[in-house]
Write a protein that holds these residues in place. Structure first.
Motif, short mmCIF file in Angstrom:
data_model
loop_
_atom_site.label_atom_id
_atom_site.label_comp_id
_atom_site.label_asym_id
_atom_site.label_seq_id
_atom_site.Cartn_x
_atom_site.Cartn_y
_atom_site.Cartn_z
N TYR A 45 6.35 -12.43 -8.02
CA TYR A 45 6.59 -11.60 -7.42
C TYR A 45 6.59 -10.13 -8.23
CZ TYR A 45 8.68 -7.87 -4.37
OH TYR A 45 9.02 -6.66 -3.73
N PHE A 48 3.00 -9.50 -9.76
CA PHE A 48 2.06 -8.80 -8.63
C PHE A 48 2.57 -7.51 -8.25
CE2 PHE A 48 0.48 -13.29 -8.12
CZ PHE A 48 -1.10 -12.95 -7.90
N GLN A 49 3.70 -7.18 -8.46
CA GLN A 49 4.20 -5.87 -7.95
C GLN A 49 3.84 -4.88 -9.10
OE1 GLN A 49 4.92 -5.74 -4.56
NE2 GLN A 49 6.82 -4.39 -5.06
N LEU A 51 1.18 -5.44 -11.15
CA LEU A 51 -0.24 -5.20 -10.74
C LEU A 51 -0.43 -4.13 -9.86
CD1 LEU A 51 -1.33 -8.49 -11.29
CD2 LEU A 51 -1.76 -6.95 -12.69
N ASP A 52 0.19 -4.17 -8.70
CA ASP A 52 0.01 -3.24 -7.70
C ASP A 52 0.38 -1.92 -8.03
OD1 ASP A 52 0.01 -2.32 -4.74
OD2 ASP A 52 2.09 -2.04 -4.84
N LYS A 53 1.38 -1.62 -8.68
CA LYS A 53 1.66 -0.16 -9.31
C LYS A 53 0.56 -0.01 -10.28
CE LYS A 53 5.40 -0.06 -6.92
NZ LYS A 53 5.05 0.44 -5.44
N GLY A 55 -2.55 -0.72 -10.22
CA GLY A 55 -3.54 -0.35 -9.23
C GLY A 55 -3.59 1.07 -8.74
N GLU A 56 -2.30 1.18 -8.30
CA GLU A 56 -2.03 2.55 -7.45
C GLU A 56 -2.18 3.85 -8.65
OE1 GLU A 56 1.73 2.54 -5.86
OE2 GLU A 56 1.16 0.73 -4.27
N SER A 71 -3.81 4.90 3.19
CA SER A 71 -4.01 3.69 2.96
C SER A 71 -3.06 2.65 2.86
CB SER A 71 -5.08 3.44 1.66
OG SER A 71 -6.13 4.22 2.08
N LEU A 72 -1.58 3.05 2.37
CA LEU A 72 -0.46 2.26 2.25
C LEU A 72 -0.11 2.06 3.70
CD1 LEU A 72 1.02 3.34 -0.96
CD2 LEU A 72 -0.25 1.07 -0.67
N SER A 75 -1.20 -1.19 5.64
CA SER A 75 -0.99 -2.50 5.02
C SER A 75 -0.38 -3.33 5.97
CB SER A 75 -0.40 -2.36 3.63
OG SER A 75 0.98 -1.86 3.97
#
Length: 147
Positions: A45, A48-49, A51-53, A55-56, A71-72, A75
């Protein structure tokens, strides 16, 4: 910078969420998920968090924050699709009204020009002229002038 953010997060976790943290990691017997699996799930978790940040941050380098926020908001559509198809629970009408407002906001935002200023102005006029080499010392014949 990340080190201080990590330190603040861990401090807040230990102060504000200590009971939940202990309940998450203690073995209560008879549960199908072992403590090692819980650590693995928590680690996945966190990765992936991160990676999410990342990407943002990359998205914000090429686009606007308003579009990212709109866009968020969409989700939740994936959660609604899961609850509808997998669980058989259909969201209320107010959810679909809110989703319609979000999608219409994205459409209206994309319909206008981008607020990001580009490094190259779009109103450059390029004219070709032939300089008379007898009267100009710095200009060569066939130079391009941009105004």
């Amino acid at each position: 910078k990340w080190f201080f953010g990590l330190g603040i997060s861990v401090f807040q976790l230990l102060i504000l969420e200590e009971d939940s943290l202990v309940a998450f990691f203690e073995n209560q017997g008879g549960e199908p998920c072992k403590v090692s699996m819980r650590f693995l799930l928590l680690g996945v978790y966190v990765v992936f968090q991160a990676l999410d940040k990342a990407g943002e941050i990359r998205f914000l380098g090429i686009s606007e924050a308003a579009l990212l926020n709109l866009s968020l908001l969409t989700s939740d559509l994936w959660a609604a699709a899961f609850s509808t198809f997998a669980e058989g629970v259909v969201p209320s009408v107010s959810y679909f009204v809110a989703l319609l407002l979000i999608v219409s906001g994205i459409v209206m935002y994309e319909a206008g020009p981008s607020p990001i200023s580009h490094s190259t102005p779009s109103n450059i006029k390029i004219t070709m002229h032939h300089a008379d080499t007898e009267h100009a010392t710095d200009v060569k014949k066939g130079d391009v002038e941009m105004t």
